[in-house]
Design a protein around this motif. Structure first.
Motif, short mmCIF file in Angstrom:
data_model
loop_
_atom_site.label_atom_id
_atom_site.label_comp_id
_atom_site.label_asym_id
_atom_site.label_seq_id
_atom_site.Cartn_x
_atom_site.Cartn_y
_atom_site.Cartn_z
N HIS A 1 1.55 -3.99 2.58
CA HIS A 1 2.63 -3.04 3.38
C HIS A 1 3.24 -2.56 2.00
CE1 HIS A 1 6.11 -2.26 5.87
NE2 HIS A 1 5.46 -3.32 6.58
N GLY A 2 3.44 -1.37 2.27
CA GLY A 2 4.07 -0.55 1.24
C GLY A 2 5.65 -0.56 1.20
N SER B 1 5.89 10.70 6.24
CA SER B 1 4.56 10.17 6.78
C SER B 1 3.90 9.31 5.74
CB SER B 1 3.65 11.43 6.95
OG SER B 1 4.21 12.56 7.41
N THR B 2 4.09 9.30 4.61
CA THR B 2 3.12 8.30 3.82
C THR B 2 4.16 7.72 2.76
OG1 THR B 2 2.52 10.20 2.10
CG2 THR B 2 0.96 9.52 4.19
N ILE B 3 3.64 6.81 2.00
CA ILE B 3 4.52 6.16 0.86
C ILE B 3 4.38 7.15 -0.27
CG2 ILE B 3 2.39 4.98 -0.08
CD1 ILE B 3 6.15 3.79 -0.38
N GLU B 4 3.60 8.00 -0.52
CA GLU B 4 3.37 9.05 -1.28
C GLU B 4 4.60 10.05 -1.25
OE1 GLU B 4 0.67 7.91 0.36
OE2 GLU B 4 -1.01 9.12 -0.12
N LYS C 1 -2.74 10.60 6.93
CA LYS C 1 -2.62 9.28 6.55
C LYS C 1 -2.44 9.07 4.85
CE LYS C 1 -7.44 8.19 5.18
NZ LYS C 1 -7.18 8.18 3.76
N SER C 2 -1.75 7.88 4.35
CA SER C 2 -1.66 7.98 2.82
C SER C 2 -2.81 7.59 2.28
CB SER C 2 -0.81 6.55 2.62
OG SER C 2 -0.90 6.19 1.60
N ASP C 3 -3.15 8.00 1.10
CA ASP C 3 -4.40 7.82 0.24
C ASP C 3 -4.14 6.52 -0.39
OD1 ASP C 3 -5.50 9.98 1.34
OD2 ASP C 3 -4.65 11.28 -0.48
N PHE C 4 -3.08 5.59 -0.27
CA PHE C 4 -2.68 4.51 -1.09
C PHE C 4 -2.66 3.08 -0.07
CE2 PHE C 4 -1.85 7.90 -3.92
CZ PHE C 4 -2.30 7.05 -5.26
N ILE C 5 -1.46 3.08 0.69
CA ILE C 5 -1.25 2.04 1.29
C ILE C 5 -0.86 2.47 2.68
CG2 ILE C 5 0.31 0.03 1.83
CD1 ILE C 5 0.71 0.15 -1.16
N THR D 1 0.77 3.74 6.52
CA THR D 1 2.13 3.64 6.94
C THR D 1 2.34 2.76 8.25
OG1 THR D 1 2.28 5.93 6.16
CG2 THR D 1 3.85 5.38 7.73
N TYR D 2 3.45 2.02 7.85
CA TYR D 2 3.79 1.04 9.02
C TYR D 2 4.82 1.44 9.98
CZ TYR D 2 6.23 -3.12 10.99
OH TYR D 2 6.50 -3.85 12.01
N THR E 1 -0.19 -3.69 -2.37
CA THR E 1 -1.41 -3.54 -1.83
C THR E 1 -1.93 -4.94 -1.40
OG1 THR E 1 -2.30 -1.56 -3.26
CG2 THR E 1 -3.96 -2.69 -2.02
N ILE F 1 4.62 5.65 -6.31
CA ILE F 1 2.92 5.82 -5.97
C ILE F 1 2.73 7.58 -5.99
CG2 ILE F 1 1.21 5.39 -4.12
CD1 ILE F 1 2.58 2.67 -3.93
N GLY G 1 -0.85 12.74 0.90
CA GLY G 1 -1.98 12.09 1.88
C GLY G 1 -2.95 13.06 2.30
N PRO H 1 9.92 1.56 9.46
CA PRO H 1 9.58 2.57 10.55
C PRO H 1 10.50 3.44 10.50
CG PRO H 1 9.46 0.05 11.08
CD PRO H 1 9.88 0.23 10.04
N PHE I 1 8.25 0.71 2.84
CA PHE I 1 8.01 1.59 3.85
C PHE I 1 8.70 1.07 5.12
CE2 PHE I 1 7.06 5.13 6.69
CZ PHE I 1 6.78 6.05 6.10
#
Lengths: 397, 99
Positions: free
Chosen positions: A221-222, A234-237, B85-89, B91-92, A217, A186, B67, A226, A224
């Motif tokens: 849940h990406g 920090s993010t999936i990107e 934050k992510s611009d997509f999904i 974060t868990y 989507t 992504i 993000g 914990p 990803f």
């Protein structure tokens, strides 16, 4: 270094001489493990599919693993009432020239009798396999896959780009290299699409990545965990960016699905996200499901990068573990083959680490066990999935 | 190792830096003649702000958007799931888990 592989009767060449005990439903798993246990040191390993309901993806993966170049013979263990088509699997294995036997627990008379019969078959087969013909192989005969697991923020800075450089060298030397994790691309889509050898392949890859983004989507849940966040992602990107760097910079020759073996040298992307509406849950429930699918597509060995510190190996093909994080390496060096974290702490370059990984591939192909092999790791899992066959634009001739 | 740098900028346009070892609160770091005062623990591999970042601004690492900021972030502050934050999904993490 001269490499000697194991030549199979179907012409494929392996770097290990494994005998599989394959259960065809979870109800036959324990019996399979009991059969195999005393022969672990002789290269006997357990694989299998746990589900009682039929699934074409699971059948394809099982068939490809049972006829994998690293596999010399297969013992199938069925409970008797599950829906797996054991006769077809046995026929396909036999057609590949590999010795195969099927034991049906309900016909054998239960646990103890099946274990006894299975072990008798193993004993005679182990000695037969010792005579497997050895042939010279080179890097051009190898299929190498890559995955990252337990990633942290160092993965994308050290181990992953180092593997990318190793991948470039493998492709240059006419090997087949496969990367996957289409749920972790992504934010990288434009760059990947531009690397496709043809415009049509680029469009196929674009569709595949759109499908993955949509699928995840809907799942909410990406890809990803914990631990990724604890490790500074920090993010999936951000995770995707690091994961994608494992693919290096070569042009992409094709888009395959689990169990498709690439036809010729080059870099391939494996689409691991099911087609159609989500039906069976998360595309990949853990790292080993992806490793299993890479091996089903012919991988002789796997390059596994980790920052947080994974310990897994795999059945069928050796796993080389490349540790991205220098702190993790200090804590878990007994589980790691390569320390890529030194890129952060010393003047060692990514190029130098990539050479070390390349040398480790050659060493592993020559028969030297990896750390996870020495420790006895043989993780394995197949899940339910649905796939359409790949389209005509997915492979560039 | 002592002489090795503790901060790296991965790409020219980035607005975050990566720390190369664990940083204790109160430490002062320097990169390209700019000083960063770190007021919180930042672990190896994590990011700090290269400059003040306003809420809503994209976060650039390796010259790629990873993000966007969900609050104003001051130069030198830890940049992570609490302020971007992510611009997509989403974060868990264990802490934001819905029971």
């Amino acid at each position: 270094m001269e490499l000697l592989g194991y030549e199979r009767k179907d012409g494929r060449k392996g770097i290990r001489n494994v005998i599989l005990v394959a259960y065809l439903v979870e109800c036959a798993h324990f019996v399979s493990s009991e059969i195999a246990y005393p022969y672990k040191k002789d290269g006997v390993q357990v694989v299998g599919f746990g589900g009682c309901y039929p699934n074409s993806h699971a059948s394809k993966v099982m068939t490809q693993l049972c006829t994998h170049p690293n596999v010399g013979a297969v013992l199938l263990v069925s409970l008797g009432c599950e829906s797996f088509n054991r006769a077809k699997l046995a026929k396909d294995i036999q057609a590949s020239g590999r010795p195969v036997e099927t034991l049906v627990i309900q016909n054998c008379g239960g646990t103890a009798k099946t274990v006894k019969k299975g072990q008798a078959w193993l004993q005679s087969t182990i000695s037969k396999l010792m005579d497997t013909k050895r042939v010279k192989i080179g890097v051009k005969d190898l299929v190498v896959g890559t995955i990252c697991g337990g990633s942290d923020a160092t993965s994308g800075i050290t181990a992953n780009p180092a593997v990318g450089l190793t991948f470039d060298k493998l492709v240059k030397n006419q090997a087949i290299a496969i990367f996957e994790e289409t749920g972790e691309m992504i934010g990288c889509v434009e760059d990947i699409v531009a690397r496709a050898k043809t415009r049509n392949l680029g469009m196929e890859i674009q569709n595949c990545l759109n499908k993955a983004a949509r699928y995840y989507t809907i799942m909410g849940h990406g890809s990803f965990a914990p631990g990724n966040a604890d490790g500074g992602l920090s993010t999936i990107e951000e995770k995707s960016l690091g994961a994608y760097s494992k693919s290096g910079s070569a042009q992409i020759s094709g888009l395959i699905k689990p169990g498709d073996v690439p036809p010729s040298a080059g870099l391939y992307l494996m689409d691991v996200v099911p087609d159609g509406e989500p039906r069976f849950g998360f595309p990949n429930i853990n790292d080993n499901m992806e490793i299993t699918e890479l091996i089903a597509s012919g991988c002789h060995l796997i390059l596994f990068t980790t920052g947080r510190g994974s310990v897994v190996g795999s059945a069928v093909s050796p796993v080389i573990k490349i540790c991205a994080n220098p702190d993790t390496f200090r804590k878990m060096s007994d589980d790691m083959d390569v320390n890529a974290g030194k890129v952060i702490e010393s003047n060692v370059t990514l190029q130098e680490v990539s050479e070390e990984i390349y040398d480790k591939i050659i060493e592993t192909a020559s028969g030297v066990p990896t750390v996870s092999e020495k420790l006895g790791h043989q993780e394995f899992v197949i899940g339910y999935k649905t796939f359409e066959p790949i389209g005509p634009n997915c492979l560039v001739g | 190792m002592g002489s090795f740098k503790k901060l790296i900028r991965l790409s020219e346009n980035d607005n975050v830096l990566v720390v190369c070892c664990n940083i204790e609160p109160g430490e002062e770091l320097q990169l390209e003649n700019v000083r960063y005062v770190i007021n919180e623990f930042v672990a190896l591999g994590h990011k700090i702000a290269l400059k003040d970042i306003a809420m809503g601004e994209p976060i650039l690492k390796f010259n790629v958007v990873i993000g966007s900021a969900v609050r104003d972030i001051k130069k030198g502050q830890h940049v992570h799931v609490h302020n971007i934050k992510s611009d997509f999904i989403p974060t868990y993490t264990i802490d934001n888990q819905k029971s």
